[in-house]
Design a protein around this motif. Sequence first.
Motif, PDB file in Angstrom:
ATOM      1  N   ASP A 129       0.852  -1.197   0.000  1.00 51.84           N
ATOM      2  CA  ASP A 129       0.000   0.000   0.000  1.00 51.84           C
ATOM      3  C   ASP A 129       0.888   1.248   0.000  1.00 51.84           C
ATOM      4  O   ASP A 129       1.650   1.477   0.947  1.00 51.84           O
ATOM      5  CB  ASP A 129      -0.883  -0.016   1.246  1.00 51.84           C
ATOM      6  CG  ASP A 129      -1.902   1.130   1.254  1.00 51.84           C
ATOM      7  OD1 ASP A 129      -1.695   2.137   0.531  1.00 51.84           O
ATOM      8  OD2 ASP A 129      -2.898   1.032   1.993  1.00 51.84           O
ATOM      9  N   PRO A 130       0.794   2.095  -1.042  1.00 46.32           N
ATOM     10  CA  PRO A 130       1.635   3.303  -1.102  1.00 46.32           C
ATOM     11  C   PRO A 130       1.491   4.221   0.109  1.00 46.32           C
ATOM     12  O   PRO A 130       2.472   4.829   0.535  1.00 46.32           O
ATOM     13  CB  PRO A 130       1.169   3.997  -2.386  1.00 46.32           C
ATOM     14  CG  PRO A 130       0.602   2.907  -3.222  1.00 46.32           C
ATOM     15  CD  PRO A 130      -0.034   1.957  -2.253  1.00 46.32           C
ATOM     16  N   VAL A 131       0.281   4.332   0.655  1.00 43.60           N
ATOM     17  CA  VAL A 131       0.088   5.192   1.826  1.00 43.60           C
ATOM     18  C   VAL A 131       0.904   4.667   3.000  1.00 43.60           C
ATOM     19  O   VAL A 131       1.529   5.443   3.744  1.00 43.60           O
ATOM     20  CB  VAL A 131      -1.404   5.278   2.212  1.00 43.60           C
ATOM     21  CG1 VAL A 131      -1.575   6.035   3.522  1.00 43.60           C
ATOM     22  CG2 VAL A 131      -2.198   5.959   1.110  1.00 43.60           C
ATOM     23  N   VAL A 132       0.950   3.350   3.139  1.00 46.10           N
ATOM     24  CA  VAL A 132       1.673   2.743   4.265  1.00 46.10           C
ATOM     25  C   VAL A 132       3.174   2.948   4.123  1.00 46.10           C
ATOM     26  O   VAL A 132       3.845   3.419   5.045  1.00 46.10           O
ATOM     27  CB  VAL A 132       1.349   1.237   4.374  1.00 46.10           C
ATOM     28  CG1 VAL A 132       2.232   0.575   5.434  1.00 46.10           C
ATOM     29  CG2 VAL A 132      -0.115   1.040   4.717  1.00 46.10           C
ATOM     30  N   TYR A 133       3.726   2.609   2.931  1.00 47.83           N
ATOM     31  CA  TYR A 133       5.182   2.715   2.843  1.00 47.83           C
ATOM     32  C   TYR A 133       5.657   4.171   2.756  1.00 47.83           C
ATOM     33  O   TYR A 133       6.755   4.495   3.212  1.00 47.83           O
ATOM     34  CB  TYR A 133       5.756   1.846   1.723  1.00 47.83           C
ATOM     35  CG  TYR A 133       5.398   2.147   0.298  1.00 47.83           C
ATOM     36  CD1 TYR A 133       5.830   3.285  -0.365  1.00 47.83           C
ATOM     37  CD2 TYR A 133       4.665   1.206  -0.451  1.00 47.83           C
ATOM     38  CE1 TYR A 133       5.520   3.524  -1.702  1.00 47.83           C
ATOM     39  CE2 TYR A 133       4.348   1.439  -1.789  1.00 47.83           C
ATOM     40  CZ  TYR A 133       4.782   2.593  -2.407  1.00 47.83           C
ATOM     41  OH  TYR A 133       4.491   2.824  -3.742  1.00 47.83           O
ATOM     42  N   ARG A 134       4.831   5.048   2.220  1.00 48.99           N
ATOM     43  CA  ARG A 134       5.214   6.472   2.213  1.00 48.99           C
ATOM     44  C   ARG A 134       5.199   7.048   3.620  1.00 48.99           C
ATOM     45  O   ARG A 134       6.048   7.882   3.966  1.00 48.99           O
ATOM     46  CB  ARG A 134       4.276   7.260   1.296  1.00 48.99           C
ATOM     47  CG  ARG A 134       4.522   7.002  -0.183  1.00 48.99           C
ATOM     48  CD  ARG A 134       3.440   7.604  -1.045  1.00 48.99           C
ATOM     49  NE  ARG A 134       3.637   7.265  -2.454  1.00 48.99           N
ATOM     50  CZ  ARG A 134       2.692   7.348  -3.389  1.00 48.99           C
ATOM     51  NH1 ARG A 134       1.479   7.779  -3.066  1.00 48.99           N
ATOM     52  NH2 ARG A 134       2.950   7.014  -4.644  1.00 48.99           N
ATOM     53  N   THR A 135       4.240   6.629   4.432  1.00 41.84           N
ATOM     54  CA  THR A 135       4.217   7.051   5.829  1.00 41.84           C
ATOM     55  C   THR A 135       5.453   6.541   6.555  1.00 41.84           C
ATOM     56  O   THR A 135       6.057   7.260   7.361  1.00 41.84           O
ATOM     57  CB  THR A 135       2.939   6.537   6.524  1.00 41.84           C
ATOM     58  OG1 THR A 135       1.785   7.082   5.876  1.00 41.84           O
ATOM     59  CG2 THR A 135       2.920   6.930   7.993  1.00 41.84           C
ATOM     60  N   ALA A 136       5.849   5.305   6.258  1.00 44.01           N
ATOM     61  CA  ALA A 136       7.039   4.732   6.892  1.00 44.01           C
ATOM     62  C   ALA A 136       8.298   5.505   6.503  1.00 44.01           C
ATOM     63  O   ALA A 136       9.178   5.747   7.337  1.00 44.01           O
ATOM     64  CB  ALA A 136       7.181   3.259   6.506  1.00 44.01           C
ATOM     65  N   VAL A 137       8.380   5.906   5.247  1.00 37.88           N
ATOM     66  CA  VAL A 137       9.529   6.700   4.791  1.00 37.88           C
ATOM     67  C   VAL A 137       9.592   8.008   5.564  1.00 37.88           C
ATOM     68  O   VAL A 137      10.661   8.417   6.054  1.00 37.88           O
ATOM     69  CB  VAL A 137       9.435   6.982   3.279  1.00 37.88           C
ATOM     70  CG1 VAL A 137      10.425   8.055   2.869  1.00 37.88           C
ATOM     71  CG2 VAL A 137       9.694   5.711   2.485  1.00 37.88           C
ATOM     72  N   LYS A 138       8.456   8.671   5.685  1.00 35.97           N
ATOM     73  CA  LYS A 138       8.405   9.941   6.409  1.00 35.97           C
ATOM     74  C   LYS A 138       8.765   9.739   7.878  1.00 35.97           C
ATOM     75  O   LYS A 138       9.481  10.551   8.483  1.00 35.97           O
ATOM     76  CB  LYS A 138       7.010  10.547   6.274  1.00 35.97           C
ATOM     77  CG  LYS A 138       6.944  12.025   6.614  1.00 35.97           C
ATOM     78  CD  LYS A 138       5.639  12.626   6.121  1.00 35.97           C
ATOM     79  CE  LYS A 138       5.651  14.145   6.311  1.00 35.97           C
ATOM     80  NZ  LYS A 138       4.414  14.767   5.784  1.00 35.97           N
ATOM     81  N   ALA A 139       8.285   8.643   8.436  1.00 33.04           N
ATOM     82  CA  ALA A 139       8.554   8.351   9.844  1.00 33.04           C
ATOM     83  C   ALA A 139      10.031   8.077  10.090  1.00 33.04           C
ATOM     84  O   ALA A 139      10.600   8.529  11.088  1.00 33.04           O
ATOM     85  CB  ALA A 139       7.719   7.151  10.284  1.00 33.04           C
TER      86      ALA A 139
END
Length: 209
Positions: A50-60
């Motif tokens: 899920d792009p939302v999940v991995y993009r959030t992880a990158v930001k985190a």
Amino acid sequence: MSDALPSFDSLVQDLKHPNPNIRDEACILLAEHWPDQAVPYFFSELHDPDPVVYRTAVKALGTLGQRTLPDLLKLFQSSGNGTVRACCVKAIVQISVNFPNATFPADILSMLEQALDDASPVVAQSALMTLGYLSKHDSEKDRVIPLLIQACNRTNIAHVQGSAMALAEIDSPLVSAFLEKLALDDTKDPLIREVAQSSLERRASLNLK
């Protein structure tokens, strides 16, 4: 959120909230109060489709700073998934956003150089974007310019355009000399020479030398 510190599990649930502000706050609180648990969790989330999940992880991961660099480098070198490798590269930008005075170790610059030749176009473009961002920092500019110049010497027009656009906004005589030489090089593809000329014109409009 209440004034009481939320639990690790409740913050993890907030990371999936549709409101990006709540996700961002959860990232910050996890980095501040649960870093030892947050690091492996965020790395596991990079593998989520899920792009939302991995993009959030990158930001985190960016909020956790340079402590994540060894694991980012290791994952980049070992993963066969282009999206995961691109996430590792993009996390460098996020670290720089959160810690603008940070200087990255040589092996991270080597990782970005390697990423420019990655088989995945997404990884290569992410590397160009990251180098372009870092080039705006005085602490990294002198190390990044040679990598962007190197990218300009490739045959891939997209790589040349991306790197030349980044170079166009760097205040350095070395950049001007390189772009002028590239624009006049009869051995290069006409499109590459045109890109170099456009970058020179961009520099002129910004009054850069």
